[in-house]
Enzyme design. Structure first.
Site, PDB file in Angstrom:
ATOM      1  N   CYS A  10     -13.727 -13.336  39.021  1.00 16.80           N
ATOM      2  CA  CYS A  10     -13.780 -12.774  37.453  1.00 16.80           C
ATOM      3  C   CYS A  10     -14.719 -13.754  37.009  1.00 16.80           C
ATOM      4  CB  CYS A  10     -12.620 -13.295  36.801  1.00 16.80           C
ATOM      5  SG  CYS A  10     -11.090 -12.045  37.274  1.00 16.80           S
ATOM      6  N   GLY A  11     -15.646 -13.077  36.012  1.00 17.53           N
ATOM      7  CA  GLY A  11     -16.599 -13.731  35.555  1.00 17.53           C
ATOM      8  C   GLY A  11     -17.817 -12.826  35.169  1.00 17.53           C
TER       9      GLY A  11
END
Length: 149
Positions: A10-11
């Site tokens: 995630c990111g």
């Protein structure tokens, strides 16, 4: 970058061309990152509502000049572009636009035009349409702070 050993996380992802040269390879790699972040896109059960994941590109001067020429608008040598997500309600939309136009004037710049960003709303689910805002660009000239294209 070796895509075989990279893992989803995630990111955000970033791909840049440090020398500033335009390259399809940069866009291709950025789109590959978007594909890998699909699980992070906050989709609901319908699969039609997400958080707007996408890529950010350099302003295409040729695109703006050709598009606005069709509307009989000639852009100056230097101009700025602002991206806004505004309410769909006509009264609120017009109030927001007038407010930004006034701020532009107060800051010593000149308003050129608003340009509604084309959007294919037919692919959106009901839930997304309820929250969907209008994507609109503001073009202005006589930028007092800096002159960059």
């Amino acid at each position: 970058m070796n895509f075989e050993i990279e893992h989803d996380a995630c990111g955000i992802g970033t791909v840049v061309q440090i020398d500033g040269k335009q390259s399809y390879d940069v866009v291709d790699k950025a789109l590959h990152i978007v594909e890998k972040l699909e699980h992070r896109a906050g989709k609901d059960a319908s699969g039609k509502v997400g958080d707007g994941v996408g890529i950010l590109l350099q302003i295409s001067d040729d695109f703006f000049r050709k598009t606005l020429k069709k509307e009989n608008i000639k852009l100056p040598e230097y101009y700025g572009v602002g991206m806004f997500f505004l309410p769909r309600n006509k009264l609120l939309l017009n109030q927001h636009k007038k407010m930004f136009e006034k701020i532009v004037e107060q800051e010593g710049c000149k308003f050129i035009t608003w340009r509604k960003v084309p959007c294919n709303e037919s692919i959106l689910g009901q839930k997304a349409m309820t929250a969907c805002q209008i994507s609109i660009k503001l073009l202005l000239k006589d930028l007092k702070i800096f002159r960059v294209m």
